[in-house]
Scaffold this motif. Structure first.
Motif, PDB file in Angstrom:
ATOM      1  N   ALA A  21       0.779  -1.359   0.075  1.00 60.11           N
ATOM      2  CA  ALA A  21       0.006  -0.021  -0.064  1.00 60.11           C
ATOM      3  C   ALA A  21       0.874   1.343   0.047  1.00 60.11           C
ATOM      4  O   ALA A  21       0.496   2.385  -0.394  1.00 60.11           O
ATOM      5  CB  ALA A  21      -0.932  -0.094   1.116  1.00 60.11           C
ATOM      6  N   ALA A  22       2.038   1.247   0.685  1.00 60.34           N
ATOM      7  CA  ALA A  22       2.888   2.354   0.613  1.00 60.34           C
ATOM      8  C   ALA A  22       3.619   2.445  -0.696  1.00 60.34           C
ATOM      9  O   ALA A  22       4.766   3.318  -0.769  1.00 60.34           O
ATOM     10  CB  ALA A  22       3.828   2.174   1.711  1.00 60.34           C
ATOM     11  N   ILE A  36      11.113   5.879  -0.274  1.00 62.05           N
ATOM     12  CA  ILE A  36       9.691   6.223  -0.528  1.00 62.05           C
ATOM     13  C   ILE A  36       9.077   5.911   0.753  1.00 62.05           C
ATOM     14  O   ILE A  36       8.046   6.940   1.020  1.00 62.05           O
ATOM     15  CB  ILE A  36       9.401   5.163  -1.660  1.00 62.05           C
ATOM     16  CG1 ILE A  36      10.023   5.620  -2.944  1.00 62.05           C
ATOM     17  CG2 ILE A  36       7.702   5.197  -1.580  1.00 62.05           C
ATOM     18  CD1 ILE A  36       9.581   4.585  -4.107  1.00 62.05           C
ATOM     19  N   PRO A  38      10.085   5.376   4.394  1.00 59.87           N
ATOM     20  CA  PRO A  38      11.065   5.271   5.516  1.00 59.87           C
ATOM     21  C   PRO A  38      10.512   4.246   6.819  1.00 59.87           C
ATOM     22  O   PRO A  38      11.184   3.609   7.472  1.00 59.87           O
ATOM     23  CB  PRO A  38      11.611   6.567   5.999  1.00 59.87           C
ATOM     24  CG  PRO A  38      10.477   7.451   5.257  1.00 59.87           C
ATOM     25  CD  PRO A  38       9.637   6.831   4.189  1.00 59.87           C
TER      26      PRO A  38
ATOM     27  N   ILE B 453      12.793   8.229  12.460  1.00 60.85           N
ATOM     28  CA  ILE B 453      12.778   6.806  11.929  1.00 60.85           C
ATOM     29  C   ILE B 453      12.339   5.735  12.722  1.00 60.85           C
ATOM     30  O   ILE B 453      12.673   4.471  12.523  1.00 60.85           O
ATOM     31  CB  ILE B 453      13.850   6.596  10.946  1.00 60.85           C
ATOM     32  CG1 ILE B 453      15.167   6.584  12.062  1.00 60.85           C
ATOM     33  CG2 ILE B 453      14.135   7.407   9.944  1.00 60.85           C
ATOM     34  CD1 ILE B 453      16.426   5.937  11.197  1.00 60.85           C
ATOM     35  N   ARG B 996       5.694  12.552  -0.258  1.00 54.84           N
ATOM     36  CA  ARG B 996       7.198  11.870  -0.380  1.00 54.84           C
ATOM     37  C   ARG B 996       7.216  10.670  -1.341  1.00 54.84           C
ATOM     38  O   ARG B 996       7.997  10.580  -2.324  1.00 54.84           O
ATOM     39  CB  ARG B 996       7.723  11.556   1.061  1.00 54.84           C
ATOM     40  CG  ARG B 996       9.240  10.729   0.781  1.00 54.84           C
ATOM     41  CD  ARG B 996       9.188  10.194   2.465  1.00 54.84           C
ATOM     42  NE  ARG B 996      10.677   9.903   2.398  1.00 54.84           N
ATOM     43  CZ  ARG B 996      11.729  10.515   2.667  1.00 54.84           C
ATOM     44  NH1 ARG B 996      11.591  12.070   2.954  1.00 54.84           N
ATOM     45  NH2 ARG B 996      13.147  10.320   2.731  1.00 54.84           N
ATOM     46  N   ARG B 997       6.246   9.653  -1.227  1.00 52.09           N
ATOM     47  CA  ARG B 997       5.999   8.618  -1.820  1.00 52.09           C
ATOM     48  C   ARG B 997       5.545   8.900  -3.232  1.00 52.09           C
ATOM     49  O   ARG B 997       6.114   8.210  -4.417  1.00 52.09           O
ATOM     50  CB  ARG B 997       4.998   7.555  -1.280  1.00 52.09           C
ATOM     51  CG  ARG B 997       4.956   6.544  -2.049  1.00 52.09           C
ATOM     52  CD  ARG B 997       3.900   5.358  -1.173  1.00 52.09           C
ATOM     53  NE  ARG B 997       2.478   5.713  -1.270  1.00 52.09           N
ATOM     54  CZ  ARG B 997       1.928   5.422  -2.277  1.00 52.09           C
ATOM     55  NH1 ARG B 997       2.510   4.832  -3.467  1.00 52.09           N
ATOM     56  NH2 ARG B 997       0.689   5.901  -2.663  1.00 52.09           N
ATOM     57  N   LEU B1000       8.704  10.722  -5.236  1.00 50.22           N
ATOM     58  CA  LEU B1000       9.997   9.934  -5.654  1.00 50.22           C
ATOM     59  C   LEU B1000       9.518   8.632  -6.076  1.00 50.22           C
ATOM     60  O   LEU B1000      10.129   8.070  -7.043  1.00 50.22           O
ATOM     61  CB  LEU B1000      10.445   9.448  -4.098  1.00 50.22           C
ATOM     62  CG  LEU B1000      11.134  10.376  -3.363  1.00 50.22           C
ATOM     63  CD1 LEU B1000      11.694   9.765  -2.012  1.00 50.22           C
ATOM     64  CD2 LEU B1000      12.153  10.993  -3.939  1.00 50.22           C
ATOM     65  N   GLY B1001       8.118   8.026  -6.195  1.00 47.00           N
ATOM     66  CA  GLY B1001       7.888   7.078  -6.981  1.00 47.00           C
ATOM     67  C   GLY B1001       7.186   7.152  -8.174  1.00 47.00           C
ATOM     68  O   GLY B1001       7.222   6.338  -8.882  1.00 47.00           O
TER      69      GLY B1001
END
Lengths: 482, 1083
Positions: A21-22, A36, A38, B453, B996-997, B1000-1001
Motif C-alpha cells: 500500500a505504501a 519512498i 522510510p 525513523i 514523499r512517496r 519519489l515513486g
C-alpha cells in the motif's frame, strides 16, 4: 518487506500488504524503498528457513493425502486422486483447506484439476481463490488466463507479451508448429500438459522414505491419556520400520490436529538416534506431563500424526567380548537415555554443557551451551595466556602490598591469611567489552599470576588502573592454579 | 641519556587497521615529549606527507617509514636513512605494487635485500611467546646482510607474558646480532581510539563486534607512550629504549629533500627552456593579435615571463604546451580552465582561451613568487578521447616517470554509519533507516532525525554507533585515481613516490593526492574530460561534412546577435552550463547581450553567490530597479563590471588588496583560508587584519564587516572569473552552434551522450519543436551514431536520423557489422539476418526498437519473425553449417502460414518505443491520455503561459528531473513534461514530506498548485501531488521502467552531493554506461 542482496545492493524479495500500500514492490532496491517509505521495516530474507517452512506446510497437508509435496516458493502439491470423498467431495475439501490455512494466518488459493499444469495455473491466476476444473474443461478454463499461468520462463513470457500474445487462449490459436519454431518444445509441451496429452511425471514426493504415520480419531479426543495411547499406536509401526531399515531417528514430531483447524507440535530431540518404541513413548510421556497445564479443557483433537526426522543409519550394535567395552557402550546408552529424559522433562534449554567463547574477559570466556549446539570446545577458542581451569564463583576481594603503578603484589591477604609472594608474572591487562552492557563500560583489570612461599598459585587482579588522583584500586582473587 | 623515539606507528592509511590520522600521531608525540616519530603504514607511504606537514608545524622530528608486509607473513619496519635509501624504498614498493592488482603489494625478502642499502630494518616479532623459524631465519639473513642496520623490535603487549617475552627476544637478539629496540607498534595515538580500532577490525573482518572474539585486541595498550613510561616498561632493557634515539639520529632523511625536477622538454633550436617558452609565447601573441599585441597584454606577458623565469617554471609550461600540441595534432579539442586562465602566457600558448585583452587577469591567482606552491594547469579534453592523451603522456615519459595522482576516498556520514552499523550488528532496517535517511541527500544525523525513523536516540548502543560513525567520518578508506591529475618528473618518479596499478586497465597511479603534492612542491597537470568538447568537435565535423564550413573554437564569430537573442529566450536546452533549470530561469532576467554577461551568468547561478545573497542585488541593479553604489572610486574600479556586487574570487582578492592593503600573496592566502573550512582559526586573524586594513583606508567599520561577510559567504563555491570566462567561451560556442546549426548540434549532442543535463528524449523533442525532422532508427538507414540526412522541407536543412546508439542493449560492434553488410539495401529481415550475421538477441533488440519498418515489418511482426530464429538458428548460423559451396544457394527457410497477431495500439507503440529507445517519435504518452486528463481538469503545460499568476492550476506530466539543491533549503524542484511542453514544479519541504512517496515513486505525476510567474519564469508551487502512473499502464501492460523517462540530472536515480559534483563532471563514463540510463554529467 523481505530483502536479499541482489544486483546493485539489497533488493526487496517480498512485501506485505501495508508495504504494498505504501508503494513498494518486489524487485525494488532497498535504498529506493526506504526513500519512498522510510517507515516500512525490512528483514533479511532467509531462503532456507522459508523452504523449511514450506516443507512443514506440505507435511501438515498430509492430513488430506499422503501424496503432498512443497512447490517452491509458495505452493503445495496434493494428489487427491480417489481421496476427495473422504473429505466430503472436492468442493468441501477445497473449502476445508482454505479455512484451515486462513485460520493459521495464511492467504490461500487452491484449485483442483485433473492435470498438473492446469492446477498450477488455476491456483495462481484463476479469478477466484478456489477453483475446480472438471475433466475436459481445461482448455476452456485456462484460455482467459495470462500466459504466465503456464509457468513459462520469464524471458519467454516477456517476449510473448510484446507479441501481443497475452492469454493462453491466444496461444492455443497459433499453429503449434510456428509456436514450436519460436518458443521451443517446452512451451508446446506445457500446452499439451494442460490438456493432459503429454504426461507429466509426478515427482512431487520426497525421494527418501518418510517415516510418517497418521491416525484419525473416530471421536474427538480430549484426554492426555488417550492421546498417549494414540501416540503408542503411531510409534509402534514407525519404530518397526526404522528397525527393519537399520535406522534410528533423532527427531520425532508428534502433531495433534484439533477440531478448530489448529495443530500442536510436540517435538522430541534425542541424544542418539533411536528406534526403540518404549524409549520414545517414555519421552513423550515426560513431555506430556510438562504440557499438561497448557491444554485448555475445551480442546479436542480429531487426528494425530507422527513424523520421524533426522533419520540416520544405526551402526549395528555388536556385543563385545571384552566386558569393559560392553559396559562402556551400555554406560553411554544409559547416559544418552538419561539426558533424553532430562531434556524431555525440563526442556531443551535446561540441559547444557560448557563451551568456550572467544572473549578476553575470563568469566565470559566460558559459557553454558545447549548440549547439541556447535559451540566451541576446542582449545583454539581459549585465550593465549594460561588461565586457571576453574574460577571462583565471584572474585573475592583481597588485601595486597604492591609497588605502583602496575607491579605485581609482594604480599597477598586472602580470607585473613597472609601469603608472601615469591614469584609473579603479569600484568595481563584486560579492557572491558565496551560494546556490551548498555553503556556501562566498566574498568580495565590487570591480572597477575603469583606464587607464594608454599607453592600455592593464585590468579588475581587489580580493578582499575592506578592513577594518581583516583581512589585506591581494589584487588580481587579470581582463581587458583592447581 | 633518557628519551624515546617511536619508530613504528601505523596510521589510518593502513586502511582498516590504524585508527588515528598521521597528524594526530605527530601532535600526540609532541605533547608526550617523544623525541621523534616514524609512521610506518603497511606497504604504503600514502600518509607520510600529511605527517611531514604536521611535523613541520609542530617542530617534531618525523621519520618517513614503511611497514613491509611480506608474502610469507613476516613484517619488517623499514626506515630510510637518507634520500637514496628513500628512493630505494619507493622502488621496492613500486616493484611490489606493479606485480599485484590495485591496492595489493607482493613482496618477498629477496626484494627487501635488493633495495635494502641505507635502510634501517626493525623486524616485528609475532604476538606469541615463540617466534617461528621463518621469522628467525629472515632476521638472521637481514642482520648478516646489513650489519648494524637490522634490529629486533620489542613491544609490551600487556598480555601477562611481557617479562618472559622480553627475555626471549633479548636472547634472540643476541643470537642473531640484531639488537633489541623498543617500539610501540602503535595502532592509535591515544588509548581512547581503541573502540574505533575494534570497529575497524570488524569492518575489515566483516564480522560484528560481538562475534569478533580474539580478532579484537584485549586491551587498549597499542597507543603512543610517554618516554618515562617506555623506560619503566623496559626496566632491565634500557638500552633498547636509548637505541631508538640512535636510530632516529641516523635517519636524517626529510621529505623536504625531495626536489622536484621538471621533465626536460626539447627546446631546440633555442638556448634553453626559458628562451623556448618566450619564443613560443611571443609567436603565439603575434598570431592571436594580428593587429599588434596591445600594450596591456604585452606588459602582462613580460611580467609573467619574468616570474616564470625567476621561479624556473618554464619547463612545466613547455610540458603542458606539448600535451596541448599533441591533442591539437590529433584533432582533439582542448581548452584550459581554472586559474591557468589568468595567464596571458597560457593564452598565447593556446592552452587557455580567455583573451587577456578582454578580461582582467589576476596572475597571482595562478602563480605567485611568495606562495610556495606550484602552478596548477587544468586542461579539458573531449571526454571520449581523453584516454588517448593520457596514454600519450605515459608513452612519452614512461610509466616510471609519469603517474596519475591519487584521490583519497574517505568515509562520509553515510558510508560511516553503514559500516559502523554493520559492525554493531544493528539490524538491516535500523542501518537502512539511519543511512536511508541520508539516501537522498547527505546531511548529518541529528537527534530528531533518529527519532523520526522510530529509533530511540538515547539507546546507548545507537549513540555509541553514531558517535563512532562521526569519528570514522573523514578516515581514509582507499586510494582512488584522481580524475586526471598527472605528475611527471624528469628522473624516475618511482624514486620519489611508490607507483601502483590503478583499478582501470593501463593506468598507473601514485600514492599521494593533490594536497600532498602541493605541500612538497610537486607539479601536476590536470588532464580532464569534458563532454561538451566532444559534442562541439562532433558538431564541427558534421558542419564540415554537411555545410562545407570549417570551424574551430577560435573561429566562431563573436558577438552574434541571433545567438544572444536565443540565449535571452532561454532557448538553451543542450548547451554548455546555462541549460540547467536554475540557469534557464535566470536567463530571461539577466538578458545576456555580450560575452561578459555570459561570464556573469555562469558565475552567478552557483551555490556561493546564491548563499551569499548576491543574485538579487545584482538582478535589481541590472534591471535598473536599484542604482549601484560604491564606497570609493578604488572599489568602483574593481566592482563596476559586476554593478557593485562581488561575484568572483578575484574581486574578493582585489578588494582585500585595494581596500584593506593586503599584499597579493596575502590576499591569496585569504582566499585559500576561505576555501578550507577546517582552518577556522586562521580566518579570524585574516578578519582582524582585513577590518583593520579597511579602517586605515578610511572605510566605515560596518561596511568593512559587510564586505568581509560577503567574502566569507563565497567560501568554497565562488567561481574565479578566469574559470567562469573559460566556461563562458564554451557556452557561447555551443549556443552559436545551436542557433545556426541546430541540426548538427542536436546530432553532435546525441552522439556525445551521456553528458549534460537532458536525456536524448528532450534533445530530440527540442529539435522537433524548432521545426526539425527526426527520423526513426532503421536497419537500412541508421549507423551507430545519429546522422544528418538531406531534408526537402521545413526550416532546418537536415533531418536527424537516430542512430543505433539510442537502442538500449545494442552494441557498437553489431552496428559496424550492419554498416559493412549494407552495400546494397536490405529487402527482407531474412536477408538482413543472413548478411549481417547478427545473433538472435541483437535482432530481437532491433525488432523491439521498431527498426525493420523499411522492410515492411512493424516491431511485432519483426519480433515474431526474429523469434523464430531463436529455436532454429539465424540464417547466418544455418549457412555456417552448410558445405562451403552451397552457401549462396542456402535453402530458404520453410514458408509459414501467416499468423494473425493482435495489432499494436499507438499507446503500446509509444511505450515500447520508450522501453527500447527512451523516446518516441510517434506520439507523446500524454497526448494519448489527454482526453482522460482533460476531463480530470489537467491543463496542457503550454497553456500555463496564457494563464495569470496566482491561479490554481492542475498539470500532469512525465517526471523528467527531481532535484534538491543544497542551496535551496530542502525545496525540491521537479520538471514534468507533457505533449505540449514542460512545467516546472516547486515542492516545499512540508508538501514534500506529505507526498514523499508520490514525488519519489511516480513516473507520471499530477500536480495541483498555484501558478507563479516572475520575470518571465513560470513555476507551479505544488499543493498536492498525485501518482498517475497507473494511467500509463492502461496504455499497455509492458510499461517501461521509470528510468526510461528520466533526464540525466535526476537525483533520485543518481543522488548528487555538492562536493562530488565537480569530480563527477570530469569522470569518464564506465564501460557499462552504454546500457545504463545515460549520463553522469551534472551541473
Amino acid at each position: 518487506m523481505l530483502i536479499a542482496p541482489g544486483k546493485g545492493g539489497n533488493r526487496l524479495i517480498a512485501v506485505n500488504a501495508q508495504a504494498e500500500a505504501a508503494g513498494l514492490k518486489p524487485g525494488m532496491l532497498l535504498t529506493d524503498a526506504t526513500a519512498i517509505a522510510p517507515e516500512v521495516k525490512a528483514a533479511s530474507h532467509n531462503a532456507r528457513d522459508e523452504a523449511a517452512h514450506l516443507r512443514r506446510l506440505a507435511l501438515w497437508c498430509r492430513r488430506y493425502s499422503p501424496w503432498a509435496a512443497p512447490d517452491a516458493p509458495n505452493g503445495v502439491w496434493l494428489d487427491i486422486t480417489r481421496g476427495a470423498h473422504l473429505f466430503g467431495g472436492e468442493a468441501t475439501l477445497l473449502r476445508d483447506i482454505r479455512k484451515r490455512f486462513q485460520g493459521a494466518g495464511f492467504a490461500c488459493r487452491a484449485a483442483i484439476a485433473s492435470t498438473h499444469a492446469t492446477a498450477w495455473g488455476m491456483t495462481r491466476y484463476a479469478p477466484s481463490p478456489l477453483a475446480i476444473v472438471a475433466e475436459g474443461e481445461e482448455k476452456k478454463r485456462l484460455s482467459p488466463l495470462p500466459i504466465r499461468a503456464l509457468c513459462v520462463a520469464e524471458t519467454k513470457a516477456a517476449v510473448l507479451d510484446r507479441l501481443g500474445l497475452r492469454t493462453i487462449g491466444q496461444l492455443f490459436a497459433v499453429p503449434r508448429a510456428q509456436l514450436r519454431a519460436r518458443f521451443g518444445d517446452d512451451l508446446c509441451a506445457r500446452l499439451d500438459q494442460v490438456l493432459s496429452l503429454k504426461g507429466e511425471g509426478l515427482t512431487a514426493l520426497a525421494y527418501e522414505p518418510v517415516y510418517f504415520q497418521k491416525l484419525d480419531f473416530n471421536e474427538p479426543v480430549t484426554s492426555l491419556e488417550a492421546l498417549l495411547v494414540a501416540a503408542g499406536l503411531l510409534i509402534e509401526p514407525i519404530a518397526a520400520r526404522l528397525r527393519g531399515d537399520g535406522k534410528g531417528a533423532r527427531d520425532f514430531t508428534f502433531t495433534l490436529f484439533d477440531t478448530q483447524g489448529d495443530c500442536v507440535d510436540v517435538s522430541l530431540a534425542l541424544t542418539q538416534p533411536s528406534h526403540r518404541a518404549e524409549h520414545i513413548l517414555s519421552l513423550l510421556r515426560e513431555r506430556f506431563a510438562a504440557l499438561q497445564g497448557r491444554f485448555r479443557g475445551d480442546l479436542a483433537f480429531d487426528a494425530a500424526t507422527l513424523l520421524a526426522n533426522r533419520v540416520e543409519k544405526l551402526s549395528a550394535v555388536q556385543t563385545h567380548l571384552a566386558a569393559e567395552i560392553t559396559a562402556k557402550t551400555a554406560h553411554e546408552d544409559a547416559l544418552a537415555q538419561f539426558l533424553d529424559r532430562l531434556r524431555a522433562r525440563l526442556g531443551e534449554a535446561a540441559v547444557t554443557r560448557f563451551a568456550f567463547r572467544e572473549s578476553h574477559i575470563p568469566e565470559r570466556a566460558l559459557i553454558a551451551a545447549p548440549i547439541f549446539s556447535n559451540a566451541m570446545t576446542s582449545a583454539s577458542a581459549q585465550a593465549a595466556t594460561p588461565r586457571p581451569f576453574l574460577l571462583l564463583p565471584r572474585p573475592e576481594e583481597i588485601d595486597i602490598l604492591a609497588e605502583l603503578p602496575d607491579y605485581p603484589p609482594r604480599r597477598v591477604t586472602w580470607r585473613r591469611l597472609h601469603h608472601r609472594v615469591v614469584k609473579a608474572e603479569g600484568p595481563e591487562r584486560i579492557e572491558p567489552e565496551w560494546w556490551s552492557g548498555k553503556g556501562q563500560t566498566g574498568t580495565a583489570r590487570d591480572y597477575y599470576t603469583v606464587e607464594d612461599a608454599e607453592g600455592r598459585r593464585f590468579w588475581l587482579y587489580r580493578e582499575g588502573l592506578y592513577a594518581p588522583e583516583a581512589a585506591k584500586p581494589r584487588w580481587y582473587l579470581h582463581g587458583l592454579f592447581p | 641519556m633518557t628519551g624515546y623515539a617511536e619508530l613504528v606507528a601505523m596510521s589510518n592509511f593502513s586502511f582498516l587497521r590504524g585508527a588515528s590520522h598521521p597528524e594526530e600521531f605527530i601532535h600526540q608525540a609532541k605533547a608526550l615529549g617523544v623525541k621523534a616519530i616514524a609512521i610506518c603504514d603497511r606497504n604504503s607511504l600514502a600518509g607520510i606527507v600529511r605527517a611531514h606537514g604536521q611535523a613541520k608545524t609542530e617542530g617534531v622530528h618525523f621519520l618517513p617509514g614503511c611497514r613491509l608486509v611480506l608474502m610469507d607473513g613476516v613484517e619488517i619496519a623499514c626506515l630510510p636513512t637518507n634520500r637514496a635509501a628513500y628512493g630505494r624504498l619507493c622502488k621496492l614498493l613500486t616493484t611490489g605494487n606493479r606485480r599485484a592488482s590495485k591496492a595489493q603489494c607482493y613482496l618477498w625478502l629477496d626484494d627487501v635485500l635488493a633495495f635494502g642499502e641505507g635502510q634501517i630494518f626493525i623486524a616485528m616479532p609475532q604476538a606469541g611467546l615463540q617466534q617461528d623459524a621463518v621469522f628467525i631465519d629472515e632476521l638472521k639473513v637481514l642482520a648478516a646482510r646489513f650489519p648494524g642496520s637490522a634490529y629486533l623490535g620489542a613491544t609490551p603487549r600487556f598480555d601477562g607474558l611481557d617479562a618472559r617475552r622480553l627475555q626471549s627476544l633479548a636472547a634472540l637478539a643476541s643470537a642473531t646480532d640484531a639488537p633489541l629496540v623498543a617500539i610501540g607498534d602503535c595502532l592509535y595515538h591515544h588509548a581512547d581510539r581503541r573502540h574505533l580500532q575494534d570497529v575497524l577490525t570488524c569492518i575489515r573482518e566483516k564480522c560484528t563486534i560481538a562475534s569478533a572474539g580474539f580478532r579484537l585486541e584485549g586491551n587498549a595498550e597499542r597507543h603512543l607512550r610517554p618516554p618515562q613510561e617506555v623506560m619503566r616498561l623496559f626496566r632491565g632493557y634500557e638500552h633498547a629504549v636509548t637505541r631508538t634515539l640512535d636510530i632516529a639520529a641516523r635517519c636524517r632523511f626529510c621529505l623536504d629533500e625531495l626536489k622536484y625536477e621538471y621533465p626536460d622538454e626539447p627546446y631546440e633550436p633555442y638556448a634553453g627552456p626559458q628562451e623556448a617558452l618566450e619564443a613560443y609565447a611571443w609567436a603565439g601573441a603575434t598570431a592571436k593579435f594580428p593587429g599588434g599585441v596591445p600594450d596591456k597584454v604585452k606588459a602582462q606577458i613580460e611580467y609573467e615571463l619574468a616570474l616564470i623565469s625567476q621561479l624556473d617554471y618554464a619547463r612545466y609550461f613547455l610540458t603542458v604546451y606539448d600535451v596541448v600540441r599533441y591533442a591539437r595534432s590529433r584533432e582533439i579539442l582542448c581548452q584550459g580552465r581554472g586559474s591557468a586562465a589568468n595567464s596571458a602566457v597560457c593564452y598565447c600558448l593556446g592552452v587557455t582561451s580567455v583573451n587577456p585583452a578582454e578580461i582582467d587577469l589576476l596572475f597571482e591567482r595562478f602563480i605567485s613568487s611568495e606562495r610556495n606552491e606550484p602552478p596548477d594547469i587544468d586542461v579539458d579534453f573531449e571526454h571520449e578521447r581523453r584516454e588517448e592523451v593520457m596514454q600519450y603522456i605515459y608513452e612519452k615519459y614512461g610509466r616510471h616517470r609519469a603517474g596519475l595522482v591519487a584521490t583519497v576516498i574517505t568515509y562520509r556520514d553515510k558510508s560511516a554509519i553503514r559500516e559502523v552499523g554493520k559492525a554493531f550488528g544493528l539490524s538491516e532496517d535500523v542501518v537502512g533507516g539511519l543511512s536511508g535517511m541520508l539516501a537522498w541527500w547527505s546531511e548529518s544525523i541529528g537527534e530528531a532525525d533518529v527519532r523520526a525513523i522510530g529509533l530511540d536516540p538515547h539507546d546507548p548502543l545507537l549513540r555509541l554507533a553514531v558517535a563512532l560513525a562521526r569519528e570514522l567520518t573523514g578516515f581514509p578508506r582507499h586510494l582512488s585515481q584522481h580524475t586526471g591529475g598527472f605528475v611527471i618528473t624528469r628522473h624516475a618518479l618511482d624514486d620519489t613516490i611508490p607507483i601502483g596499478n590503478a583499478a582501470m586497465e593501463k593506468r598507473t597511479m601514485i600514492e599521494w593526492n593533490k594536497d600532498d603534492l602541493d605541500d612538497l612542491g610537486l607539479l601536476k597537470i590536470d588532464v580532464l574530460a569534458l563532454g561538451m568538447l566532444t559534442c562541439v568537435r562532433k558538431t564541427f565535423d558534421l558542419i564540415r561534412q554537411q555545410y562545407g564550413v570549417s570551424f574551430d573554437l577560435a573561429s566562431i564569430p563573436q558577438g552574434d546577435a541571433p545567438t544572444y537573442d536565443m540565449i535571452c529566450r532561454a532557448d538553451t536546452l543542450g548547451v554548455f552550463q546555462i541549460e540547467s533549470r536554475a540557469q534557464m530561469s535566470m536567463l530571461p532576467r539577466l538578458k545576456p547581450r555580450c560575452f561578459y554577461d555570459l561570464v556573469i551568468e555562469v558565475a552567478i547561478v552557483r551555490p556561493g553567490p546564491i548563499q551569499g545573497d548576491m543574485v538579487h542585488p545584482y538582478l535589481r541593479r541590472r534591471e535598473g530597479i536599484e542604482k549601484p553604489s560604491y564606497e570609493s572610486d578604488a572599489l568602483k574600479g574593481i566592482l563596476a563590471k559586476t554593478l557593485g556586487v562581488p561575484l568572483f574570487q578575484e574581486q574578493c582578492m582585489k578588494i582585500a588588496i585595494v581596500a584593506a592593503s593586503f599584499t597579493p600573496e596575502r590576499a591569496d592566502q585569504l582566499r585559500r583560508a576561505m576555501a578550507t573550512f577546517k582552518r577556522v582559526d586562521t580566518i579570524h586573524t585574516f578578519k582582524a587584519e582585513f577590518l583593520d586594513g579597511m579602517r586605515r583606508n578610511g572605510y566605515s567599520a560596518s561596511f568593512a564587516e559587510r564586505c568581509f561577510a560577503q567574502i566569507q559567504g563565497f567560501g568554497t563555491y565562488g567561481f574565479p572569473e578566469s574559470h567562469a570566462a573559460s566556461f563562458a567561451l564554451l557556452v557561447y560556442v555551443s549556443c552559436y552552434l545551436k542557433c545556426h546549426y541546430p541540426d548538427a548540434f542536436a546530432c553532435g549532442l546525441l552522439n556525445s551522450q551521456p553528458m549534460g543535463f537532458y536525456a536524448p528524449a528532450q534533445i530530440v523533442r527540442d529539435f522537433r519543436d524548432h521545426g526539425g525532422e527526426v527520423r526513426p532508427v532503421d536497419i537500412n538507414h541508421s549507423d551507430w551514431d545519429c546522422a544528418l540526412e538531406k531534408c526537402q522541407s521545413g526550416p532546418i536543412a537536415h533531418a536527424l536520423r537516430l542512430g543505433l546508439r539510442q537502442v538500449k542493449g545494442f552494441s557498437p560492434a553489431h552496428a559496424k557489422a550492419i554498416a559493412i553488410a549494407r552495400a546494397e539495401p536490405f529487402h527482407s529481415l531474412e536477408a538482413f539476418a543472413q548478411r549481417t550475421g547478427l545473433p538472435v538477441a541483437a535482432l530481437q533488440v532491433l525488432a523491439e526498437a521498431d527498426a525493420f519498418r523499411s522492410v515492411g515489418l512493424d516491431r511485432r511482426q519483426a519480433l515474431w519473425a526474429v523469434t523464430r530464429f531463436a529455436e532454429i538458428g539465424t540464417p547466418a548460423a544455418l549457412l555456417a553449417d552448410l558445405p562451403l559451396f552451397g552457401a549462396r544457394q542456402a535453402k530458404p527457410l520453410p514458408m509459414e502460414d501467416a499468423v494473425e497477431l493482435p495489432e499494436l495500439t499507438l499507446g503500446e507503440h509509444v511505450l515500447q518505443d520508450y522501453a527500447s529507445i527512451r523516446l518516441s517519435l510517434k506520439a507523446h504518452p500524454l497526448s494519448l491520455l489527454r482526453e482522460t486528463f482533460g476531463a480530470l481538469g489537467y491543463v496542457q503545460a503550454r497553456r500555463l503561459a496564457a494563464l495569470e499568476s496566482g491561479r490554481r492550476v492542475q498539470v500532469a506530466g512525465i517526471v523528467l528531473v527531481r532535484q534538491r539543491p543544497g542551496s535551496a533549503k530542502g525545496v525540491v524542484f521537479a520538471t514534468i513534461e507533457d505533449e505540449s511542453g514542460v512545467a516546472n514544479i516547486i515542492i516545499w519541504p512540508k508538501v514534500f514530506d506529505r507526498f514523499r512517496r508520490v514525488v519519489l515513486g511516480a513516473r507520471l505525476l499530477g500536480v495541483k498548485g498555484k501558478l507563479q510567474k516572475q520575470s518571465g519564469v513560470t513555476h507551479i508551487v505544488a499543493a498536492a501531488l498525485t501518482d498517475l502512473s497507473p494511467h500509463l499502464e492502461s496504455l499497455n501492460q509492458a510499461v517501461p521502467s521509470g528510468r526510461d523517462f528520466l533526464a540525466n540530472a535526476d537525483e533520485v536515480r543518481r543522488p548528487v552531493n555538492e562536493d562530488a559534483r565537480l569530480n563527477r563532471r570530469q569522470r569518464s563514463p564506465p564501460a557499462e554506461a552504454k546500457v545504463l540510463p545515460k549520463g553522469r554529467n551534472f551541473h
